[in-house]
Design an enzyme around this catalytic site. Sequence first.
Site, mmCIF file in Angstrom:
data_model
loop_
_atom_site.group_PDB
_atom_site.id
_atom_site.type_symbol
_atom_site.label_atom_id
_atom_site.label_comp_id
_atom_site.label_asym_id
_atom_site.label_seq_id
_atom_site.Cartn_x
_atom_site.Cartn_y
_atom_site.Cartn_z
ATOM 1 N N CYS A 1 0.286 -119.476 -9.134
ATOM 2 C CA CYS A 1 -0.497 -117.763 -8.844
ATOM 3 C C CYS A 1 -0.427 -117.942 -7.301
ATOM 4 O O CYS A 1 0.056 -118.292 -6.414
ATOM 5 C CB CYS A 1 -2.020 -118.571 -9.318
ATOM 6 S SG CYS A 1 -2.763 -118.373 -7.499
ATOM 7 N N HIS B 1 -7.150 -116.024 -8.520
ATOM 8 C CA HIS B 1 -6.649 -118.377 -8.994
ATOM 9 C C HIS B 1 -7.391 -118.579 -9.879
ATOM 10 O O HIS B 1 -6.710 -119.522 -11.020
ATOM 11 C CB HIS B 1 -7.339 -118.829 -8.221
ATOM 12 C CG HIS B 1 -7.244 -120.122 -7.919
ATOM 13 N ND1 HIS B 1 -5.713 -121.558 -7.819
ATOM 14 C CD2 HIS B 1 -8.259 -121.057 -8.484
ATOM 15 C CE1 HIS B 1 -6.046 -122.228 -8.922
ATOM 16 N NE2 HIS B 1 -7.517 -122.456 -8.228
ATOM 17 N N ASP C 1 -14.142 -116.898 -24.398
ATOM 18 C CA ASP C 1 -15.007 -115.802 -22.875
ATOM 19 C C ASP C 1 -15.788 -116.340 -22.093
ATOM 20 O O ASP C 1 -16.536 -117.120 -22.524
ATOM 21 C CB ASP C 1 -15.443 -114.667 -23.730
ATOM 22 C CG ASP C 1 -16.389 -113.783 -24.196
ATOM 23 O OD1 ASP C 1 -16.978 -114.281 -24.926
ATOM 24 O OD2 ASP C 1 -17.177 -113.938 -23.536
ATOM 25 N N CYS D 1 -1.917 -119.173 -4.667
ATOM 26 C CA CYS D 1 -1.667 -119.831 -4.080
ATOM 27 C C CYS D 1 0.004 -120.209 -3.608
ATOM 28 O O CYS D 1 0.028 -121.158 -2.505
ATOM 29 C CB CYS D 1 -2.084 -121.222 -4.932
ATOM 30 S SG CYS D 1 -3.647 -122.109 -5.418
ATOM 31 N N ASP E 1 -18.582 -107.042 -27.138
ATOM 32 C CA ASP E 1 -19.738 -107.594 -27.950
ATOM 33 C C ASP E 1 -20.185 -106.449 -28.539
ATOM 34 O O ASP E 1 -20.339 -104.716 -28.510
ATOM 35 C CB ASP E 1 -20.445 -108.128 -27.194
ATOM 36 C CG ASP E 1 -21.175 -107.284 -25.906
ATOM 37 O OD1 ASP E 1 -20.263 -105.839 -25.723
ATOM 38 O OD2 ASP E 1 -21.399 -107.703 -24.465
ATOM 39 N N SER E 2 -21.695 -106.225 -28.983
ATOM 40 C CA SER E 2 -22.357 -105.678 -29.428
ATOM 41 C C SER E 2 -23.246 -104.894 -29.138
ATOM 42 O O SER E 2 -23.854 -104.038 -29.653
ATOM 43 C CB SER E 2 -22.960 -106.321 -31.442
ATOM 44 O OG SER E 2 -23.874 -107.038 -30.003
ATOM 45 N N CYS F 1 -0.994 -125.238 -8.209
ATOM 46 C CA CYS F 1 -1.042 -123.922 -9.099
ATOM 47 C C CYS F 1 0.087 -123.051 -8.214
ATOM 48 O O CYS F 1 0.265 -123.182 -7.147
ATOM 49 C CB CYS F 1 -2.147 -123.214 -8.917
ATOM 50 S SG CYS F 1 -2.650 -121.722 -9.837
#
Length: 372
Positions: free
Chosen positions: A307, A336, A267, A310, A93-94, A305
Amino acid sequence: MAIKFELIKESSECNARLGKLYTPHGVIETPIFMPVGTKATVKTMTPEEVEKLGAQIILANTYHLYLKPGHKLIEEAGGLHKFMNWNKPILTDSGGFQVFSLGKLRKITEEGVEFRSHIDGSKHMLTPEKSIEIQNSLGSDIMMAFDECAPYPSTWEYIKQSMERTSRWAKRCKEYHKDWDRQGIFGIVQGGMYKDLREESVKAITDLDFPGYAIGGLSVGEPLDLMCEILDFTTPMLPKDKPRYLMGVGTPDYLFESVIRGVDMADCVLPTRIARNGTTLTSHGKLVIRNAKYAKDFGPLDPECDCYTCRNYSRAYIRHLFNVNEILGSRLATIHNLYFLIKLMKNIREAIKEDRLLEYREEFYKKFGYIN
Ligand SMILES: [Zn+2]
């Protein structure tokens, strides 16, 4: 390689699109959710773990890295990719947003913003040129133009002068930056909640012809309906052959609603921040792992899930980790939550491909508990 966007498909049922964003460090499939690595780390995770979750790009914050460890040190290390050992695309970002939200005693002039560090009170000046100079040192693939993120709500008069200054600052960013093959800049459209000002801002910023555009000044505390109304109005005015980035959006409903309105990138620190407090996102809604009812729950956080967390750990175990302040709890919850949003965006891309995004949204909202 200069930043380039390829529009793959436009949805037949809404403004959602599928695309590919080419950057010097690889190709990103859009729509995409970008995990945030504020201080050159996605908190609690190694870059290898972040990559394994399926993250295609991460975000880092210019303001924080400028104050610590300093952009010159990162440049000396060989740039941010090398410094943090992340070889995929990075967006920075700036610094503008943090100057306004964290910096103390800000003074805005045509030249830039004078502020005091939130760490030690030291005095600094961030200008469009300085922001690009810092981002040049960091070496991110995508840099953001320096803008003023006006507070919500603000008057039409305030937003107008702030938006016009942001356009002049965007021009200065573009003029200052040299190596467009190494790094691209996204321009930021402002204009608050005022449609006439949004229209003026789109005209001024797109006239500068950036390789991508962000829609700024949204997700700043306004209701979701109002954000949707401004997106409905703004995104159709942006060029189709450039990516559109909505900053600060990271809950499932905001992601769905913005993608449906033509947003390609988003984001947010939310999934990682709430994970460290023990709040997780699951297919059946938010789950606060510290709750006593999970003390003897030996099932996974989210039964749907797949992942790492999980597949291997129970709610009871993760709750225990949080209760005794073990850092593994934060790590498992972060894994997760990031995976959940990355997978959600993957499913959204599939749904766009098959022209069933609206149906998928309804299905998701019902299960998550957004609607009955
Ligand atoms: Zn999981």
